[in-house]
Design a protein around this motif. Sequence first.
Motif, mmCIF file in Angstrom:
data_model
loop_
_atom_site.group_PDB
_atom_site.id
_atom_site.type_symbol
_atom_site.label_atom_id
_atom_site.label_comp_id
_atom_site.label_asym_id
_atom_site.label_seq_id
_atom_site.Cartn_x
_atom_site.Cartn_y
_atom_site.Cartn_z
ATOM 1 N N SER A 14 -13.095 -45.637 -105.908
ATOM 2 C CA SER A 14 -13.630 -46.895 -105.115
ATOM 3 C C SER A 14 -12.337 -46.416 -104.044
ATOM 4 O O SER A 14 -12.577 -46.513 -102.989
ATOM 5 C CB SER A 14 -13.528 -48.107 -105.644
ATOM 6 O OG SER A 14 -14.739 -48.465 -106.240
ATOM 7 N N GLU A 61 -12.472 -46.662 -113.990
ATOM 8 C CA GLU A 61 -12.908 -45.098 -112.663
ATOM 9 C C GLU A 61 -13.164 -45.472 -111.661
ATOM 10 O O GLU A 61 -13.402 -44.999 -109.874
ATOM 11 C CB GLU A 61 -14.276 -44.513 -113.626
ATOM 12 C CG GLU A 61 -14.649 -43.215 -113.388
ATOM 13 C CD GLU A 61 -14.145 -42.214 -113.625
ATOM 14 O OE1 GLU A 61 -14.989 -40.999 -113.370
ATOM 15 O OE2 GLU A 61 -12.452 -41.835 -113.115
ATOM 16 N N GLY A 62 -13.773 -46.805 -111.654
ATOM 17 C CA GLY A 62 -14.368 -47.666 -110.982
ATOM 18 C C GLY A 62 -14.037 -47.773 -109.976
ATOM 19 O O GLY A 62 -13.345 -47.466 -108.541
ATOM 20 N N ALA A 95 -20.125 -45.769 -114.010
ATOM 21 C CA ALA A 95 -18.671 -46.355 -113.852
ATOM 22 C C ALA A 95 -19.152 -48.007 -112.963
ATOM 23 O O ALA A 95 -19.034 -48.787 -114.190
ATOM 24 C CB ALA A 95 -17.938 -45.834 -113.433
ATOM 25 N N ILE A 96 -20.072 -48.001 -112.338
ATOM 26 C CA ILE A 96 -20.149 -49.260 -111.933
ATOM 27 C C ILE A 96 -20.967 -50.241 -112.838
ATOM 28 O O ILE A 96 -22.055 -51.006 -112.968
ATOM 29 C CB ILE A 96 -20.536 -48.925 -110.481
ATOM 30 C CG1 ILE A 96 -19.325 -48.891 -109.330
ATOM 31 C CG2 ILE A 96 -21.177 -50.502 -110.050
ATOM 32 C CD1 ILE A 96 -19.919 -49.022 -108.168
ATOM 33 N N PHE A 111 -18.722 -51.283 -106.251
ATOM 34 C CA PHE A 111 -17.932 -52.113 -106.615
ATOM 35 C C PHE A 111 -17.421 -53.625 -107.709
ATOM 36 O O PHE A 111 -17.946 -53.969 -108.095
ATOM 37 C CB PHE A 111 -17.013 -50.969 -106.928
ATOM 38 C CG PHE A 111 -15.937 -51.786 -108.168
ATOM 39 C CD1 PHE A 111 -16.463 -51.535 -109.641
ATOM 40 C CD2 PHE A 111 -14.047 -51.164 -108.626
ATOM 41 C CE1 PHE A 111 -15.618 -52.028 -110.119
ATOM 42 C CE2 PHE A 111 -13.433 -52.062 -109.460
ATOM 43 C CZ PHE A 111 -13.803 -51.891 -110.832
ATOM 44 N N LEU A 171 -19.598 -42.564 -110.162
ATOM 45 C CA LEU A 171 -18.857 -44.110 -109.576
ATOM 46 C C LEU A 171 -19.774 -44.783 -110.032
ATOM 47 O O LEU A 171 -19.805 -45.980 -110.146
ATOM 48 C CB LEU A 171 -18.299 -44.141 -108.616
ATOM 49 C CG LEU A 171 -18.123 -44.997 -107.333
ATOM 50 C CD1 LEU A 171 -17.216 -46.319 -108.138
ATOM 51 C CD2 LEU A 171 -18.021 -45.081 -105.676
ATOM 52 N N ARG A 172 -21.319 -44.273 -109.915
ATOM 53 C CA ARG A 172 -22.375 -45.598 -110.608
ATOM 54 C C ARG A 172 -22.365 -45.738 -111.337
ATOM 55 O O ARG A 172 -23.215 -46.402 -112.034
ATOM 56 C CB ARG A 172 -23.292 -43.935 -109.643
ATOM 57 C CG ARG A 172 -25.081 -44.622 -109.960
ATOM 58 C CD ARG A 172 -26.349 -44.216 -108.956
ATOM 59 N NE ARG A 172 -26.321 -42.495 -110.241
ATOM 60 C CZ ARG A 172 -27.034 -42.706 -111.476
ATOM 61 N NH1 ARG A 172 -26.710 -43.546 -112.606
ATOM 62 N NH2 ARG A 172 -26.740 -41.293 -111.748
#
Length: 500
Positions: free
Chosen positions: A219, A214-215, A248-249, A117, A245-246
């Motif tokens: 994280s 979300e990130g 969001a990033i 992130f 996560l992927r």
Amino acid sequence: MEISKVEYVGYLLVLVLTLVFLFVRKRSGSGGSMKAVIPKAYPLIGSVLSIVANKHRRVLWISDILHASPSATFTLHRSLGSRQVFTANPSVVQHILKTHFPIYHKGFNLHRALGDFLGNGIFNADGDTWKFQRQLSSHEFNTRSLRKFVETVVDTELSQRLIPILSSASAVLDFQDILQRFTFDNICRIAFGFDPQYLLPSLPQTKFARAFEEGTKLSSERFNAAIPLYWKIKKLLNIGSEKRLRVAISEVRQLARRIIREKKQELREKSSLQSVDLLSRFLNSGHSDENFVMDIVISFILAGRDTTSAALTWFFWLLSNHPNVENRIWKEIEETSETTSSLYDEVKHMVYTHAALCESMRLYPPVPVDTKEAAQDDILPDGTFVKKGTRVAYHVYAMGRSEKIWGPDWAEFRPERWLEEEGEGKWRFVGKDSFTYPVFQAGPRVCLGKEMAFLQMKRIVAGVVRRFKVVPEGVEPVYIAHLTSLMKGGFPVTIQKRME
């Protein structure tokens, strides 16, 4: 990410043993209290049972243990022999943040959890990378033009968005959400020169803001995981929280990259950028590497959005429960606005408000725990041995609620503990030692944005308290924390206009 066979088998064993222990505890009915002060450590799995049982009150649980410890320091046993040291002892905090600063880095574990992130941004970097970013950022933060830009951004967002929304509010609002929207708009404009328009009357669900939130949350869950193998496997398989996560990033970085490229194109056409946001300043000074400027700016957005909104959310809740403090702040605002002509002068003279904000952050620090990692073996001032690679965390939340530090009235919200009377109703602010009150960190990594944060917070307090009373709806809020502190489920309030 590769996982060795030894690590895989070890964590698989931990998982099996954990399930066995949980089954035995459930069948026997002898699981004990979730609030047991000292967690029991078992072979191989350490205190994983207690960690899992208290995962939803992690900050409060560790705080209880530290307050029960004679040295205000204790070692938590994790799985497979891993350990983590927690402390609420000011002498230990000074040791890790200043005296032995070269030994205590952000470290591998934090970089592994947050690196996807934050990349190599200033809050996730060590060594020469951190030193270079720190010097560069310190220069920019100390310029008068940036301070003036921050004042303008804050005042515009306040007068054109926050005040009108509160003025027209006829139903219950989630004030935590409102403050997060305000600070997100602010920090994006200050960092990127980009207005996400998150605080509009319709309260839009903008893609960038939600992806950023979300990130941050996922994280944080990585970093605090009782058994890190879980998220590593999910990442390899691209499933569940790791898939989210992927995504969001990717969304955050795509927008950041687009903004950077647009500014770089403008720079090529005009030879210099006229805007004074941080990104423009970095590009104007010759730092054009996209990943470098993206990482550092994303780090500043994280710091500026979540910490300031968290501090203000708890501040307004405390204010609603202490009408005498609220009245004194209101009087100070009225008196200050009559005698000053500039925004900077106004917030500079809000001494009682400044003290009230410090007192609020003592009880509810925006970042409740900060963690370092030992680069070599060390012994802490209280005699605790720290093995190379061990994480050492100073617990800001526990320190703010320590009777040893703040006295028998530590539980009281009392701004006067930060003030000395100068006569004729005038007060002088008296700061505390930064190793006793490390809300803004201390030592070489002390927060660069401290002055900016206070300017923004005091300006918001002045703008809101002068016109409105914020009245909480419902029960006392529940404290939770990701990377920063939050109210579980938000902060529902009604807005009452003050009589003119």
